[in-house]
Enzyme design. Structure first.
Site, PDB file in Angstrom:
ATOM      1  N   THR A 149      68.691  43.490  32.205  1.00  0.00           N
ATOM      2  CA  THR A 149      68.428  44.418  31.090  1.00  0.00           C
ATOM      3  C   THR A 149      66.960  44.815  31.026  1.00  0.00           C
ATOM      4  OG1 THR A 149      70.211  43.392  29.832  1.00  0.00           O
ATOM      5  CG2 THR A 149      68.614  44.683  28.572  1.00  0.00           C
TER       6      THR A 149
ATOM      7  N   ARG B 194      76.742  45.117  38.459  1.00  0.00           N
ATOM      8  CA  ARG B 194      75.672  44.546  37.611  1.00  0.00           C
ATOM      9  C   ARG B 194      74.467  44.141  38.466  1.00  0.00           C
ATOM     10  NH1 ARG B 194      75.726  44.087  31.963  1.00  0.00           N
ATOM     11  NH2 ARG B 194      75.024  41.928  32.082  1.00  0.00           N
TER      12      ARG B 194
ATOM     13  N   GLU C  86      86.075  48.895  27.578  1.00  0.00           N
ATOM     14  CA  GLU C  86      85.220  50.079  27.703  1.00  0.00           C
ATOM     15  C   GLU C  86      85.924  51.196  28.472  1.00  0.00           C
ATOM     16  OE1 GLU C  86      81.645  48.356  29.340  1.00  0.00           O
ATOM     17  OE2 GLU C  86      81.177  47.334  27.455  1.00  0.00           O
TER      18      GLU C  86
ATOM     19  N   TYR D  15      79.122  49.717  21.324  1.00  0.00           N
ATOM     20  CA  TYR D  15      78.107  48.676  21.144  1.00  0.00           C
ATOM     21  C   TYR D  15      78.423  47.748  19.959  1.00  0.00           C
ATOM     22  CZ  TYR D  15      74.966  50.594  24.724  1.00  0.00           C
ATOM     23  OH  TYR D  15      74.410  50.985  25.915  1.00  0.00           O
TER      24      TYR D  15
ATOM     25  N   LYS E 171      72.827  56.583  31.216  1.00  0.00           N
ATOM     26  CA  LYS E 171      72.407  56.878  29.843  1.00  0.00           C
ATOM     27  C   LYS E 171      71.558  58.154  29.786  1.00  0.00           C
ATOM     28  CE  LYS E 171      72.333  51.928  28.783  1.00  0.00           C
ATOM     29  NZ  LYS E 171      71.535  50.847  28.166  1.00  0.00           N
TER      30      LYS E 171
ATOM     31  N   ASN F 115      66.947  51.884  29.669  1.00  0.00           N
ATOM     32  CA  ASN F 115      67.147  51.213  30.957  1.00  0.00           C
ATOM     33  C   ASN F 115      68.192  51.867  31.856  1.00  0.00           C
ATOM     34  OD1 ASN F 115      69.385  50.389  29.591  1.00  0.00           O
ATOM     35  ND2 ASN F 115      68.972  48.204  29.709  1.00  0.00           N
TER      36      ASN F 115
ATOM     37  N   PHE G 205      67.768  45.715  17.606  1.00  0.00           N
ATOM     38  CA  PHE G 205      67.727  46.932  18.424  1.00  0.00           C
ATOM     39  C   PHE G 205      68.969  47.812  18.260  1.00  0.00           C
ATOM     40  CE2 PHE G 205      69.380  43.458  21.037  1.00  0.00           C
ATOM     41  CZ  PHE G 205      70.550  44.004  21.575  1.00  0.00           C
TER      42      PHE G 205
ATOM     43  N   ARG H 247      67.292  49.354  37.652  1.00  0.00           N
ATOM     44  CA  ARG H 247      66.376  49.198  36.513  1.00  0.00           C
ATOM     45  C   ARG H 247      64.955  48.854  36.966  1.00  0.00           C
ATOM     46  NH1 ARG H 247      70.802  46.131  32.678  1.00  0.00           N
ATOM     47  NH2 ARG H 247      71.607  47.992  31.602  1.00  0.00           N
TER      48      ARG H 247
ATOM     49  N   HIS I 204      74.328  51.590  31.833  1.00  0.00           N
ATOM     50  CA  HIS I 204      75.127  50.515  31.243  1.00  0.00           C
ATOM     51  C   HIS I 204      76.229  50.160  32.233  1.00  0.00           C
ATOM     52  CE1 HIS I 204      77.572  48.156  28.503  1.00  0.00           C
ATOM     53  NE2 HIS I 204      78.597  48.774  29.049  1.00  0.00           N
TER      54      HIS I 204
HETATM   55  P1  CMP Z   1      73.152  47.786  27.826  1.00  0.00           P
HETATM   56  O1  CMP Z   1      73.534  47.171  29.123  1.00  0.00           O
HETATM   57  O2  CMP Z   1      73.615  49.168  27.585  1.00  0.00           O
HETATM   58  O3  CMP Z   1      73.641  46.869  26.626  1.00  0.00           O
HETATM   59  C1  CMP Z   1      72.987  46.813  25.385  1.00  0.00           C
HETATM   60  C2  CMP Z   1      71.707  47.590  25.367  1.00  0.00           C
HETATM   61  O4  CMP Z   1      70.815  47.325  24.303  1.00  0.00           O
HETATM   62  C3  CMP Z   1      70.917  47.244  26.603  1.00  0.00           C
HETATM   63  O5  CMP Z   1      71.546  47.783  27.730  1.00  0.00           O
HETATM   64  C4  CMP Z   1      69.551  47.812  26.264  1.00  0.00           C
HETATM   65  O6  CMP Z   1      69.441  49.162  26.618  1.00  0.00           O
HETATM   66  C5  CMP Z   1      69.529  47.751  24.750  1.00  0.00           C
HETATM   67  N1  CMP Z   1      68.477  46.883  24.227  1.00  0.00           N
HETATM   68  C6  CMP Z   1      67.429  47.296  23.554  1.00  0.00           C
HETATM   69  N2  CMP Z   1      66.661  46.274  23.182  1.00  0.00           N
HETATM   70  C7  CMP Z   1      67.243  45.154  23.635  1.00  0.00           C
HETATM   71  C8  CMP Z   1      66.939  43.773  23.572  1.00  0.00           C
HETATM   72  N3  CMP Z   1      65.848  43.319  22.947  1.00  0.00           N
HETATM   73  N4  CMP Z   1      67.784  42.917  24.167  1.00  0.00           N
HETATM   74  C9  CMP Z   1      68.900  43.368  24.788  1.00  0.00           C
HETATM   75  N5  CMP Z   1      69.231  44.673  24.883  1.00  0.00           N
HETATM   76  C10 CMP Z   1      68.412  45.560  24.311  1.00  0.00           C
END
Ligand code: CMP
Length: 150
Positions: free
Chosen positions: A91, A85, A126, A49, A9, A112, A57, A102, A115
């Site tokens: 996350t 993963r 994707e 997304y 990201k 974070n 969020f 992370r 993805h």
């Molecule tokens: P990602 O794996 O890209 O998938 C969804 C993204 O939403 C996640 O990583 C985070 O970067 C973002 N995000 C921000 N806030 C939240 C939250 N409260 N819970 C889950 N994902 C979040």
């Protein structure tokens, strides 16, 4: 062999962490079969997304993922979806295993770093969203594949 979609990201790119993060995947043995540094359009971000529409969020997430270049890639390997993963970590960086990307590079879940597809259906969707067929370089063998006669 399984394929998965991974995106470094904008925070990874802006902080100069691409090499360090990529080396985690390469060191593990995943094969990179597609990669591009690209700006993310709002349209692509919304499609990527889509499952998060309506969540608190969602809007900041779109703003963030379109705020700078993303290094998008497809990795291939044994159980790549789960394995990647695991390397990426949970996350929330506070809950991610020490040694995961992370945990080691991030402090907040909003930024974070990476993805990674969460299941085979997401990976398929994707990969097709981010890459066309002719951008996939699956016509080479890694040194490991050559040595193993694979
Ligand atoms: P990602 O794996 O890209 O998938 C969804 C993204 O939403 C996640 O990583 C985070 O970067 C973002 N995000 C921000 N806030 C939240 C939250 N409260 N819970 C889950 N994902 C979040």
């Amino acid at each position: 062999m399984e394929r998965t979609f991974v995106a470094l990201k904008p925070d990874s790119v802006k902080r100069g962490l691409m090499g360090k993060i990529l080396s985690r995947f390469e060191d593990k043995g995943y094969k990179i079969i597609a990669m591009k540094l690209t700006n993310v359009s709002l349209e692509l971000a919304e499609k990527h997304y889509a499952e998060h529409v309506g969540k608190p969020f969602y809007a900041p997430l779109l703003e963030y993922i379109t705020s700078g270049p993303v290094l998008a890639m497809i990795l291939e390997g044994e159980n790549a979806i789960l394995g990647v993963r695991h390397i990426v970590g949970k996350t929330n960086p506070d809950e991610a295993d020490v040694g995961s990307i992370r945990a080691d590079f991030c402090t907040v879940k909003e930024y974070n770093a990476v993805h990674a597809s969460d299941c085979p259906e997401s990976a398929k969707r994707e990969m097709a969203l981010w890459f066309s067929e002719n951008e996939i370089c699956d016509n080479y063998k890694t040194m490991l594949e050559i040595v193993m006669g694979a």
